[in-house]
Enzyme design. Structure first.
Site, PDB file in Angstrom:
ATOM      1  N   LYS A 207       0.845  -1.201   0.000  1.00 41.60           N
ATOM      2  CA  LYS A 207       0.000   0.000   0.000  1.00 41.60           C
ATOM      3  C   LYS A 207       0.882   1.254   0.000  1.00 41.60           C
ATOM      4  CE  LYS A 207      -3.384   2.479   2.726  1.00 41.60           C
ATOM      5  NZ  LYS A 207      -4.276   2.495   3.882  1.00 41.60           N
ATOM      6  N   GLU A 213      10.615  -4.613   4.238  1.00 43.51           N
ATOM      7  CA  GLU A 213      10.747  -5.993   3.759  1.00 43.51           C
ATOM      8  C   GLU A 213      10.407  -6.093   2.282  1.00 43.51           C
ATOM      9  OE1 GLU A 213       9.074  -4.917   6.357  1.00 43.51           O
ATOM     10  OE2 GLU A 213       9.292  -6.234   8.096  1.00 43.51           O
ATOM     11  N   ARG A 269      -5.032  -4.187   6.329  1.00 39.73           N
ATOM     12  CA  ARG A 269      -5.570  -5.474   6.764  1.00 39.73           C
ATOM     13  C   ARG A 269      -6.985  -5.715   6.246  1.00 39.73           C
ATOM     14  NH1 ARG A 269      -4.145  -2.010  10.607  1.00 39.73           N
ATOM     15  NH2 ARG A 269      -5.738  -1.045  11.916  1.00 39.73           N
ATOM     16  N   GLU A 354      -3.933  -5.978  15.281  1.00 43.54           N
ATOM     17  CA  GLU A 354      -3.443  -4.693  14.774  1.00 43.54           C
ATOM     18  C   GLU A 354      -4.572  -3.657  14.820  1.00 43.54           C
ATOM     19  OE1 GLU A 354      -0.153  -4.234  11.724  1.00 43.54           O
ATOM     20  OE2 GLU A 354      -1.869  -3.639  10.512  1.00 43.54           O
ATOM     21  N   HIS A 385      -3.034 -32.222  18.742  1.00 40.36           N
ATOM     22  CA  HIS A 385      -1.855 -32.974  19.176  1.00 40.36           C
ATOM     23  C   HIS A 385      -0.739 -32.048  19.626  1.00 40.36           C
ATOM     24  CE1 HIS A 385      -3.803 -36.582  17.621  1.00 40.36           C
ATOM     25  NE2 HIS A 385      -4.226 -35.797  16.655  1.00 40.36           N
ATOM     26  N   LYS A 515       9.873   0.062  13.546  1.00 40.55           N
ATOM     27  CA  LYS A 515      10.391   0.226  12.177  1.00 40.55           C
ATOM     28  C   LYS A 515      11.392   1.366  12.127  1.00 40.55           C
ATOM     29  CE  LYS A 515       6.101  -0.818   9.660  1.00 40.55           C
ATOM     30  NZ  LYS A 515       5.139  -0.217   8.739  1.00 40.55           N
TER      31      LYS A 515
HETATM   32  O1  F6P Z   1       2.660  -3.668   9.978  1.00 35.35           O
HETATM   33  C1  F6P Z   1       2.221  -2.425   9.642  1.00 35.35           C
HETATM   34  C2  F6P Z   1       1.658  -2.380   8.256  1.00 35.35           C
HETATM   35  O2  F6P Z   1       1.500  -1.046   7.900  1.00 35.35           O
HETATM   36  C3  F6P Z   1       0.337  -3.118   8.100  1.00 35.35           C
HETATM   37  O3  F6P Z   1      -0.748  -2.403   8.541  1.00 35.35           O
HETATM   38  C4  F6P Z   1       0.329  -3.393   6.639  1.00 35.35           C
HETATM   39  O4  F6P Z   1      -0.609  -4.372   6.276  1.00 35.35           O
HETATM   40  C5  F6P Z   1       1.761  -3.826   6.440  1.00 35.35           C
HETATM   41  O5  F6P Z   1       2.512  -2.991   7.298  1.00 35.35           O
HETATM   42  C6  F6P Z   1       2.266  -3.718   5.031  1.00 35.35           C
HETATM   43  O6  F6P Z   1       2.178  -2.397   4.558  1.00 35.35           O
HETATM   44  P1  F6P Z   1       2.305  -2.044   3.038  1.00 35.35           P
HETATM   45  O7  F6P Z   1       1.171  -2.691   2.320  1.00 35.35           O
HETATM   46  O8  F6P Z   1       2.246  -0.554   2.975  1.00 35.35           O
HETATM   47  O9  F6P Z   1       3.619  -2.571   2.538  1.00 35.35           O
END
Ligand code: F6P
Length: 554
Positions: A207, A213, A269, A354, A385, A515
């Protein structure tokens, strides 16, 4: 009702919860004639049974009074109307608009302009998916796509992966999907292991287009393509982006035709229903994806139209809230008895924790009640289990949510029946327990006092106390519609809880700090840099140790 009414309603619920210690669920089931009618219902193809909680009828009345005093209905209506329910970020949360049928109530639900934009993106997703699925979409060397690597994390990962798994019965026979979320290089290696860049399509989903990552993995994947002979000029045949930050995606090198947009009024989310759901559409096809949207919309309508006392998301929320008060420290255990829903728990963890892991209310003052119980779980029967022992005999009481999809078709080994019977059997065991006096014959009917004591001792160990709460969500079958309805049920439960607690369920400020600090720490891993003098001693010692370890490895 004014705030005094709300505070009083809270006090009444809390008072009843404190007094609920000795309640036996079996007695409620026996003595309350209207219980099944009040606490079980059907909505959007799902059957919900909430009768097995330590929740007496009068307490349910008190909870419904709290819902009314919390203006649940008008807050829900405000969300559907596109008001800024995400009040700390001054944004609407309009995921319901993403699944409103074209031309229908979308305008009324979503406000001007949104319906057309949503429909246009869906149409583009349709065309792209059909092209990839049919083989008309070719990679740089002229071969059709065989593998899709989806890069994203959090809401940009969990929903698409869950949907691909849930709709597995409709999976395209040629396309295989890998999901890459973690920034650990081993995760990358695993995701691309054995893949041919010439037949691989990568989807970068973010988004914000800023998430660490996803950004690093996208760069690594571009390098991987280049090493495999797919240069910049051919990348548009192998890499597409999904984002609300088109400018940043363009700066990364993606052309507008390779980008599927969505808007910032879609929370991460809650984004499966947007272009973020592209992997599910690629896998199960546009028709199934639209059926999933239709199922979610059916739940949206139920949530919007059903009275509070017969409203599935509202009842689910009220029971959850009740358990936070009646069973202090209780968590929510989610156990889908369906392999296709094995990732549901992970998706729910982000959705619920969240969204509602917040400690201050709308006015900025601390909330008076516990919010966001820990959600955990895993697929049945596997978890029987592992952790079920603690659920049956542990000192803590943790309500279990059984999600059961009736398996289709006869199975020669009776595995579907075994799956179903296991879910039902575990529910019965949690409710009824056992005394422990059914010990093996050797210990029973002991002839002398010592043996009698041994039998009592063994019985104590074998006894299951029962009276452990559980919910059941039954799906006659796991199809795209019911799957969509299930996720929407949980989304609305989560929002309803947020309104009851008067918190912002649509922001996530708490994840920012870690972060930011990671961003500050990363340069300090470079041994050539002097560590700042003001660094805390324990962090300094840790960094020095890591630097020394790396140096010794050469
Ligand atoms: O973990 C925080 C967050 O902003 C989440 O709300 C979101 O789903 C995720 O990181 C990934 O964010 P993006 O879609 O902006 O990479």
């Amino acid at each position: 009702m004014n705030d005094d009414g709300r505070s009083e309603a809270w006090r009444e619920v809390a008072r009843r919860a404190r007094a609920s210690g000795g309640i036996r669920i079996a007695s409620l089931l026996r003595d309350e004639p209207a219980r099944a009618q009040r606490l079980s219902l059907d909505a959007a193809g799902l059957h919900l049974d909430l009768t097995r909680h330590r929740l007496p009828g009068e307490a349910l009345d008190a909870l419904l009074a709290l819902a009314r005093a919390s203006s649940l209905e008008s807050r829900r209506d405000a969300m559907y109307a596109g008001e800024e329910v995400n009040f700390t970020e001054q944004r609407p949360a309009l995921h319901v608009a993403l699944r409103a049928p074209a031309g229908a109530a979308a305008g009324a639900i979503a406000g001007e302009g949104i319906a057309a934009e949503v429909a246009a993106t869906l149409d583009r997703m349709d065309r792209f998916s059909e092209a990839v699925r049919s083989g008309e979409w070719r990679g740089a060397t002229g071969q059709p796509i065989s593998h899709v690597v989806h890069i994203g994390i959090g809401g940009s990962h969990l929903g698409p992966q869950l949907a691909c798994e849930a709709l597995i019965d409709h999976a395209h026979p040629r396309l295989r999907f890998r999901f890459l979320s973690n920034v650990d290089p081993r995760a990358f290696d695993r995701a691309v292991n054995g893949l041919d860049p010439a037949t691989t399509l990568a989807i970068v989903a973010s988004k914000s287009w800023h998430t660490l990552e996803t950004a690093r993995n996208a760069q690594a994947l571009r390098r991987w393509f280049a090493a495999g002979g797919i240069g910049h000029g051919d990348l548009h045949r192998h890499l597409v982006g999904i984002t609300a930050n088109l400018e940043a995606a363009r700066a990364f090198g993606l052309a507008p035709e390779s980008l599927f947009p969505f808007r910032d009024w879609v929370g991460g989310r809650y984004s499966l229903w947007s272009a973020i759901g592209l992997p599910a559409m690629l896998s199960a096809g546009p028709q199934r994806f639209r059926a999933m949207l239709a199922g979610a919309h059916a739940m949206d309508r139920h949530f919007a139209e059903a009275p509070l006392a017969a409203n599935a998301p509202v009842l689910l929320a009220l029971v959850s809230l009740w358990n936070t008060l009646a069973l202090p420290g209780a968590t929510e255990v989610v156990v889908p008895y369906s392999d296709a829903l094995r990732s549901l728990t992970a998706w729910l963890q982000q959705l619920q924790m969240e969204s509602n892991g917040k400690r201050v209310g709308r006015d900025g003052a601390p909330v008076a009640w516990p919010t966001a119980p820990v959600v955990w779980g895993g697929p049945g029967t596997d978890v029987q289990h592992s952790f079920f022992q603690a659920l049956h005999q542990g000192t803590g009481v943790h309500p279990v949510e059984f999600i059961v999809a009736v398996p289709s078709g006869p199975d020669p080994e009776g595995r579907g029946d075994a799956l179903l019977a296991s879910a039902l059997g575990q529910r019965e065991a949690l409710l009824h327990g056992r005394s422990g006096n059914d010990a093996p014959a050797a210990a029973q009917g002991a002839p002398d006092a010592a043996a009698g004591q041994a039998a009592a001792w063994l019985a104590a160990h074998r006894a299951c106390p029962g009276n452990r709460p559980s919910s059941l969500i039954l799906l006659d079958r796991l199809d795209a519609e019911r799957f969509g309805a299930l996720l929407a049920l949980y989304e609305h439960k989560t929002a309803a809880l947020g309104w009851l607690w008067d918190i912002d369920s649509f922001d996530q400020w708490g994840v920012e700090l870690g972060k930011q600090l990671a961003g500050e720490i990363e340069p300090l891993l470079d041994a050539a840099r002097e560590l700042p003098a003001q660094l805390a001693p324990d962090l300094r010692a840790l960094l020095e140790r890591i630097r020394a370890t790396r140096a010794s490895r050469g």
